[in-house]
Design a protein around this motif. Structure first.
Motif, short mmCIF file in Angstrom:
data_model
loop_
_atom_site.label_atom_id
_atom_site.label_comp_id
_atom_site.label_asym_id
_atom_site.label_seq_id
_atom_site.Cartn_x
_atom_site.Cartn_y
_atom_site.Cartn_z
N TYR B 11 0.88 -1.17 0.00
CA TYR B 11 0.00 0.00 0.00
C TYR B 11 0.91 1.21 0.00
N ARG B 14 4.40 1.15 1.66
CA ARG B 14 4.46 0.18 2.75
C ARG B 14 4.14 -1.21 2.22
N VAL B 16 2.89 -4.67 3.12
CA VAL B 16 2.20 -5.29 4.26
C VAL B 16 2.23 -6.82 4.17
N THR B 35 1.24 -11.03 15.22
CA THR B 35 0.76 -9.86 15.95
C THR B 35 -0.25 -9.09 15.09
N SER B 36 -0.96 -8.18 15.74
CA SER B 36 -1.93 -7.37 15.02
C SER B 36 -1.22 -6.50 13.99
N GLY B 37 -1.76 -6.48 12.78
CA GLY B 37 -1.16 -5.66 11.73
C GLY B 37 -0.03 -6.36 10.99
N SER B 38 0.15 -7.68 11.25
CA SER B 38 1.27 -8.36 10.61
C SER B 38 0.96 -8.80 9.18
N GLY B 39 -0.29 -8.65 8.75
CA GLY B 39 -0.61 -8.95 7.36
C GLY B 39 -1.42 -10.22 7.16
N LYS B 40 -1.94 -10.82 8.23
CA LYS B 40 -2.68 -12.08 8.12
C LYS B 40 -3.93 -11.92 7.27
N THR B 41 -4.74 -10.89 7.62
CA THR B 41 -5.98 -10.68 6.88
C THR B 41 -5.69 -10.38 5.42
N THR B 42 -4.68 -9.57 5.19
CA THR B 42 -4.34 -9.21 3.81
C THR B 42 -3.96 -10.45 3.01
N GLN B 82 -13.61 -11.27 9.26
CA GLN B 82 -13.29 -10.82 10.62
C GLN B 82 -14.43 -9.92 11.10
N GLU B 161 -10.35 -15.06 12.18
CA GLU B 161 -10.70 -14.99 13.61
C GLU B 161 -12.17 -15.30 13.84
N HIS B 194 -5.75 -15.33 16.72
CA HIS B 194 -4.84 -14.72 17.68
C HIS B 194 -4.52 -15.69 18.80
#
Ligand code: ATP
Ligand code: MG
Lengths: 393, 312
Positions: B11, B14, B16, B35-42, B82, B161, B194
């Motif tokens: 993005y 950045r 991700v 961790t949160s924001g590590s790119g799992k959802t992406t 999510q 999640e 998580h």
């Protein structure tokens, strides 16, 4: 508990009750109706007892009592409602009876019109009805029934001949056919422009939501239209459409004209566009992101996402726009009377020209009633929809 | 089977998700943690093309997903978003029926399937079928979201999640149900979580992500005993390692001939449960139902890296 209270127990007052009583009592003190030997001359006022004698005193006492019962705070809401509805009916009946009593038999020229006293009494009891209803908090079905009942009672009272001697009804009797035609025209103007605004505005709203680049331009343009005063808009349209009708072949045959219903319809349409388009855009952007995301993620096409998820979720906001536009257009359609577009406005402007207030009332009263009924009905629809979906999901 | 090859998503400037490759075999479960924001959802959303990869490609059963119309691809892939993402204006039944309706199933078949799923997730159909999402608790909404993803019996399931809002009891039974359905239908599943326990309980392989990188992608035992980086070890939690390791094997795997006193333990109970029972009852050995014993000594060995059960 009464035993423990001090001898001069303070009665808690209901503030709205006091206000309504003050308005109503002022109404009782002022003349209820005005008598004029003919339509144009200045008239003289007559109070309730002045017009009806002994029955007038009884009616006035009953109205005063109804107003005073609402003053203590502990008067139950249902009793308030019953008294207020009764008050409205007695006031209207008193108007009809006074008109009958004051008009010399067989006289078709004398005019008895409602005066300050009537309007204040009507206002006091109407406010009391609204207040009592808000306190009771009726279920949707009961509110619908009440609205239908109110419309039916008004129709019944008008049809019964009770008010036939009142000036406005005299004007009506002289114009029965025209009235029906203008009523139809008024509805056509208000609903026609609304329909056109929905037909154009909803797709336009969807389009500028899909293509955000268009948003500023379209909404800005519509905003400017909204600020043009209606008279100025007619000033632009009359020569413009006149020219179009005269020069473009087939335009005149299709109904385009500089004056009449066409420019009125176009003006109302233009004024309606902004609320429709902007509410559609707001509604679409307020769709929960997760719902939209899931729709795409589950394999809906763009069109399916719009039709099955986005548009249904904008329904409450769109209905709110319909409410705004409809009430606005019912009122604004009066302006059409100015340029030969018909509707209730033609009575208003005729009346103003002849300084005949009764004729003005013949135009304004049905307009107000129409706006009121439409507004309440749509409010009910919106509230019902919100209730069914749960707010803020 | 899903083959992810060198997937990258940027993005602006950045990155991700950075050059991630992994393969999930048919009928296997891959659990993504990080961790949160590590790119799992992406990463997950690039599989069903809700996010367009900047570089790299995804093959499903050998077909490059970029060659299939996106909406047709997505109808074959169950997706539990999510935070449930239910349609607020549609009833529970209509929500669950979304994909079957898109696929043109007939009404009777849809209805039967909806009721079957509601039963499965302990939401009695009579009570829940006609409710709107705002009339459900958070945990109930999540279960409806998962049911919706499962409705058309997809071969491939993506879950982000899915059980976050469930209490431990319902979560455990939902996990067991999911596992059973997945085994029965041979569904390939990628699940983001998580919860390390959840990843251990469900994952055939666990992927650990940090700042867009896939640090390690390996079976749970290898993640525990042989973490690729200190970050992986820290994420799993060093204090819990022996217990996680024990929870990966069953009593039957460790049973030896012999006898012991006291109430027996079931052969398919986990070693972690057996250890707990030993400690709680103060016994050095437990009889196993159907014969044999499991000893505290054997459990102690199994809880160390390289202990019993290390080789499948
Ligand atoms: N559309 C977007 N535009 C810009 N940045 C984005 C976008 N979507 C995600 N990101 C960024 O990408 C990074 C990874 O996001 P992602 O949602 O994949 O994280 P995650 O691992 O799922 O986190 P969580 O566990 O909190 O759900 C985050 O830093 C996020 O801010
Ligand atoms: Mg996420």
């Amino acid at each position: 508990m009464a035993a423990a209270a001090p001898a001069r127990a303070r009665v808690t007052l209901s503030r709205p009750g006091v206000l309504f009583a003050a308005i109503g009592l002022a109404g009782l003190a002022l003349p209820l109706v005005q008598f004029r030997a003919n339509r144009i001359v200045a008239g003289e006022g007559a109070s309730l007892p002045g017009a009806l004698g002994g029955w007038g005193w009884i009616a006035a006492a009953a109205l005063a009592a109804a107003l005073l019962v609402g003053v203590p705070a502990r008067t139950p809401a249902r009793l308030r409602l019953a008294l207020a509805l009764g008050g409205v009916l007695v006031t209207v009946a008193a108007l009809g009876a006074s008109a009958g009593a004051l008009t010399p038999p067989g006289d078709r020229i004398a005019r008895v019109s409602p005066s300050a006293g009537f309007w204040l009494l009507g206002l006091a009891f109407a406010l009391a009805v609204a207040d009592a209803l808000a306190r009771i908090g009726l279920a949707f079905r009961q509110r619908w029934a009440l609205l239908a009942g109110a419309v039916a009672v008004v129709a019944l009272v008008l049809g019964s001949g009770l008010l036939d001697d009142v000036s406005v009804m005299r004007e009506y009797q002289a114009r029965r056919d025209v009235f029906a035609r203008e009523a139809g025209r008024h509805l056509l103007l208000a609903f026609g422009s609304l329909g056109a605004a929905l037909a154009v505005g909803l797709p336009l709203g969807i389009a500028i939501h899909q293509v955000p680049r268009l948003r500023a331009g379209v909404l800005g343009g519509l905003n400017i239209v909204q600020t043009i005063p209606s008279l100025a808009l007619f000033g632009i349209m009359i020569p413009l459409f006149g020219w179009v009708a005269a020069t473009v072949p087939g335009a005149a045959a299709a109904g385009v004209a500089g004056i009449g219903a066409f420019p009125a319809l176009v003006a109302l349409f233009l004024y309606s566009l902004l609320p429709v388009v902007s509410n559609m855009v707001v509604g679409l952007s307020a769709v929960p992101h997760g719902a939209r995301d899931a729709a795409v993620g589950l394999g809906m096409t763009r069109a399916q996402v719009l039709a099955q998820v986005m548009i249904p979720l904008t329904l409450p906001v769109v209905l709110a726009a319909v409410r705004i536009v409809l009430v606005q257009n019912i009122g604004l359609a009066v302006i059409a009377g100015l340029i030969g577009g018909g509707g209730f406005g033609s009575f208003v402007f005729q009346g103003l020209n002849q300084t005949a207030m009764d004729l003005v009332l013949l135009g304004t009263l049905p307009t107000i009633a129409l706006a009121l009924v439409s507004g309440i009905a749509l409010d009910l629809l919106v509230a019902q929809l919100d209730g069914r979906r749960g707010r803020g999901t | 089977m899903i083959e992810i090859e060198h997937l990258t998503r940027r993005y602006g400037d950045r990155t991700v998700v950075r050059d991630v490759s992994l393969t999930v075999g048919r009928g296997q479960i891959a659990a993504l943690v990080g961790t949160s924001g590590s790119g799992k959802t992406t990463l997950l959303r690039m599989i069903n093309r809700l996010v367009q990869p900047t570089a790299g490609r995804v093959l499903i059963d050998g077909t490059d997903t970029a060659t299939v119309p996106a909406h047709l691809l997505r109808r074959r892939i169950g997706y539990a978003i999510q935070g449930h993402g239910l349609f607020p204006h549609r009833t529970v039944a209509q929500n669950i029926a979304t994909v079957p309706r898109l696929l043109g199933w007939d009404a009777a078949r849809i209805r039967a399937r909806v009721d079957e799923l509601l039963d499965l997730f302990q939401l009695p159909p009579v009570e829940f079928r006609d409710r709107l999402p705002h009339q459900l608790s958070g945990g109930q909404q999540q279960r409806v979201g998962v049911s919706r993803a499962l409705a058309a019996r997809p071969d491939l399931l993506l879950m982000d999640e899915p059980f976050g809002a469930l209490d431990p009891v319902i979560r455990a039974s939902a996990q067991a149900d999911l596992r059973r359905i997945q085994r029965e239908l041979g569904t390939t599943l990628v699940i983001v979580t998580h919860d390390i326990d959840e990843a251990m309980a469900l994952g055939d392989r666990i992927g650990v992500m940090d700042q867009g990188l896939l640090l390690q992608y390996a079976p749970p035992r290898a993640i525990l005993t042989d973490p690729a980086t200190p970050f992986v070890a820290r994420l799993i939690g060093t204090d819990q390692r022996p217990f996680h390791l024990l929870s990966l094997s069953r009593v039957a795997d460790l049973a030896t001939p012999g006898t012991a006193d006291g109430p027996p333990v079931a052969p398919d109970a986990s070693l972690r449960d057996a250890l707990a029972l030993c400690l709680w009852s103060g016994r050095g050995a437990l009889p196993v139902q159907g014969g044999g014993v499991v000893t505290l000594e054997a459990l102690r060995r199994a809880a160390r890296p390289g202990g019993a059960g290390a080789d499948p």
